[in-house]
Enzyme design. Structure first.
Site, short mmCIF file in Angstrom:
data_model
loop_
_atom_site.label_atom_id
_atom_site.label_comp_id
_atom_site.label_asym_id
_atom_site.label_seq_id
_atom_site.Cartn_x
_atom_site.Cartn_y
_atom_site.Cartn_z
N LYS A 118 0.86 -1.19 0.00
CA LYS A 118 0.00 0.00 0.00
C LYS A 118 0.89 1.22 0.00
O LYS A 118 2.03 1.18 0.46
CB LYS A 118 -0.88 0.01 1.26
CG LYS A 118 -2.14 0.81 1.07
CD LYS A 118 -3.16 0.02 0.29
CE LYS A 118 -4.45 0.76 0.10
NZ LYS A 118 -5.49 -0.12 -0.47
P1 NAD Z 1 -12.80 7.59 -2.78
O1 NAD Z 1 -11.81 8.63 -2.43
O2 NAD Z 1 -13.21 7.42 -4.19
O3 NAD Z 1 -14.12 7.80 -1.89
C1 NAD Z 1 -14.11 7.91 -0.51
C2 NAD Z 1 -15.50 8.36 -0.07
O4 NAD Z 1 -15.55 8.38 1.36
C3 NAD Z 1 -15.85 9.77 -0.51
O5 NAD Z 1 -17.23 9.83 -0.80
C4 NAD Z 1 -15.53 10.62 0.73
O6 NAD Z 1 -16.28 11.83 0.77
C5 NAD Z 1 -15.95 9.67 1.83
N1 NAD Z 1 -15.29 9.93 3.10
C6 NAD Z 1 -13.99 10.24 3.31
N2 NAD Z 1 -13.77 10.41 4.61
C7 NAD Z 1 -14.95 10.19 5.24
C8 NAD Z 1 -15.36 10.22 6.58
N3 NAD Z 1 -14.51 10.54 7.56
N4 NAD Z 1 -16.66 9.92 6.86
C9 NAD Z 1 -17.51 9.62 5.86
N5 NAD Z 1 -17.18 9.58 4.57
C10 NAD Z 1 -15.91 9.88 4.27
O7 NAD Z 1 -12.20 6.22 -2.19
P2 NAD Z 1 -12.56 4.74 -2.64
O8 NAD Z 1 -11.58 4.32 -3.64
O9 NAD Z 1 -14.01 4.63 -2.87
O10 NAD Z 1 -12.17 3.95 -1.30
C11 NAD Z 1 -13.07 3.85 -0.20
C12 NAD Z 1 -12.63 2.72 0.70
O11 NAD Z 1 -12.63 1.49 -0.06
C13 NAD Z 1 -11.23 2.82 1.28
O12 NAD Z 1 -11.20 2.19 2.54
C14 NAD Z 1 -10.39 2.02 0.30
O13 NAD Z 1 -9.18 1.54 0.89
C15 NAD Z 1 -11.34 0.90 0.00
N6 NAD Z 1 -11.08 0.18 -1.26
C16 NAD Z 1 -11.03 0.83 -2.44
C17 NAD Z 1 -10.82 0.10 -3.61
C18 NAD Z 1 -10.83 0.75 -4.97
O14 NAD Z 1 -10.77 0.00 -5.97
N7 NAD Z 1 -10.94 2.05 -5.11
C19 NAD Z 1 -10.63 -1.29 -3.55
C20 NAD Z 1 -10.72 -1.93 -2.32
C21 NAD Z 1 -10.94 -1.17 -1.18
#
Ligand code: NAD
Length: 429
Positions: A118
């Site tokens: 990561k």
């Molecule tokens: P992103 O940046 O696209 O979206 C994050 C979302 O969470 C946004 O809507 C943001 O406003 C919201 N957010 C941020 N901080 C917050 C808080 N304190 N309270 C409430 N909402 C909050 O990120 P993403 O890629 O969608 O990732 C989200 C989660 O999923 C993370 O934990 C990431 O590690 C995990 N993840 C992502 C992927 C991927 O393919 N993008 C894959 C596996 C896991």
């Protein structure tokens, strides 16, 4: 205690264990039920490599600002390392370590030939212009060159990064080595070697897992199931969209500023269009505005935390109404909350299973890049579904066999695969 974050966002501070503490507690819980060698147990508790960088970025006004970032490789036992890059003000080495460790288990659980990694940069990407974001990404990528590579460590998007950042990283790496290397990153735009279905893959995988869980609980009427999704970024918005497309009633969604609730169900395409135009959910008509805390304890059958870690805690867990939690985010549930929810009879489909759709299609993208032969979306979705349903079945089998919760079962399946690989490879030298 309430602290004010950049841009006036407020957060309530409570004694939430750090992400790495949570990762280690989960690991200890799983290995305590397994028959694996003590040396292997100790070996796999540690991140293999940690790389810290501090680098300058020229702002649009000509000033120079220093930024800090990390890349952690948790394990190379099963292959090159794989994991996203996060841009957030919450990034710490502890958090990156935890996320790298979870990537090792996730890749092993869906049986991809990867170890976990990561990366993260301590920055709020919303405060950067496009040019500043490009300079920051390129410089961070240049700093990572000694530790990344298509056979070594392959980054991907995570919170705060997306296809554009991956394109800049691919270009920076390619310019450095002197030829185009599409397989250096995944989650790239389609026209430079991205995969069909990668953008939507994590959200799609979350909903595949939700449907599998409901099917096994004997639920067949999707329209009767109320779903709440925390986070409306890549994972949350696509999960909400697939749930909506499959006739589930998506009653709540949220982003960092708060959320929307409508007991009759939200019009998700309209919410997505509103979000695209306004970059916030605030002001959307046809729903009540709620806080993120209210979303977590809202009236729903399925809760999908898809924002960040440490969201379901000892404090709010007792008030959760959902009977099924499907973890879109990494590490959204603390171990104390896990215990409370397990006691309450809530099924938790753990992150390393529920959100593995992203890394699975990243793997397809890497394979397609290495072969320069590309699949259509139907093929991607078919193979993704096969892998997710198979992994779900393996975890469910472990739950039955060992009488443990799904998280412990998923970790047991994954850790066994890594420990077996370690045993057969042996310890160098
Ligand atoms: P992103 O940046 O696209 O979206 C994050 C979302 O969470 C946004 O809507 C943001 O406003 C919201 N957010 C941020 N901080 C917050 C808080 N304190 N309270 C409430 N909402 C909050 O990120 P993403 O890629 O969608 O990732 C989200 C989660 O999923 C993370 O934990 C990431 O590690 C995990 N993840 C992502 C992927 C991927 O393919 N993008 C894959 C596996 C896991």
């Amino acid at each position: 205690m309430v602290v004010t974050l950049q841009h006036g966002h407020q957060a309530t501070m409570e004694q939430i264990p750090s992400a790495y503490e949570t990762a280690l507690r989960q690991y200890d819980r799983a290995v305590s039920r397994m028959d694996i060698d003590d040396n292997a147990v100790e070996y796999l508790r540690w991140p293999q490599r940690e790389f810290s960088v501090n680098f300058p970025v020229r702002r649009d006004n000509g000033s120079i600002e220093m930024f800090s970032g990390y890349r952690v490789h948790h394990s190379t036992v099963r292959g090159p390392t794989k994991g996203g890059i996060r841009y957030s003000l919450n990034v710490t080495l502890d958090e990156v370590r935890a996320l790298a460790m979870w990537m090792t288990w996730k890749c092993a659980l869906v049986n991809l030939p990867y170890g976990g990694a990561k990366g993260g940069v301590l920055v709020d990407p919303k405060t950067l212009s496009l040019g500043e974001k490009e300079r920051l990404t390129r410089r961070y990528a240049a700093e990572l060159i000694p530790v990344i590579g298509p056979q070594k460590d392959i980054p991907a998007p995570d919170m705060g990064t997306g296809p554009q950042e991956m394109a800049w990283i691919m270009d920076t790496y390619s310019m450095t080595v002197g030829y185009s290397v599409p397989a250096i990153v995944t989650g790239k735009p389609l026209n430079i070697g991205g995969s069909e279905g990668r953008n939507e893959a994590t959200g799609r995988g979350v909903i595949i897992c939700m449907m599998e869980a409901l099917k096994r609980q004997g639920v067949h009427n999707n329209a009767g199931i109320k779903v709440a999704v925390q986070g409306f970024g890549n994972v949350g918005s696509h999960a909400a969209e697939y749930a909506w497309e499959n006739d589930f009633r998506v009653v709540a969604v949220s982003d960092i500023d708060g959320g929307l609730y409508n007991a009759d169900g939200l019009d998700i395409p309209a919410v997505r269009a509103y979000m695209k135009a306004n970059r916030t959910l605030k002001g959307f008509q046809g729903a009540d505005f709620i806080t993120n805390d209210e979303l977590i304890t809202s009236q729903c059958d399925v809760l999908i935390p898809a924002a960040m870690e440490g969201q379901l805690t000892e404090r709010n867990a007792p008030h959760i109404k959902a009977k099924l939690v499907v973890e879109g985010a990494n590490g959204p549930t603390t171990t104390d909350a896990d215990d409370i929810l397990n006691e309450m009879g809530v099924t938790i489909v753990p992150d390393i299973l529920a959100n593995a759709g992203g890394v699975t299609v990243s793997y397809f993208e890497w394979v397609q890049g290495l072969n320069s032969f590309f699949w259509d979306e139907a093929e991607v979705v078919r193979q993704l579904s096969n892998i997710m349903v198979k992994a779900y079945g393996e975890v469910a089998h472990m739950v039955e066999e060992q009488r443990v919760d799904m998280r412990t079962a998923a970790q047991m399946v994954a850790i066994k695969r890594v420990a077996d690989a370690l045993t057969i490879r042996g310890i160098y030298p």
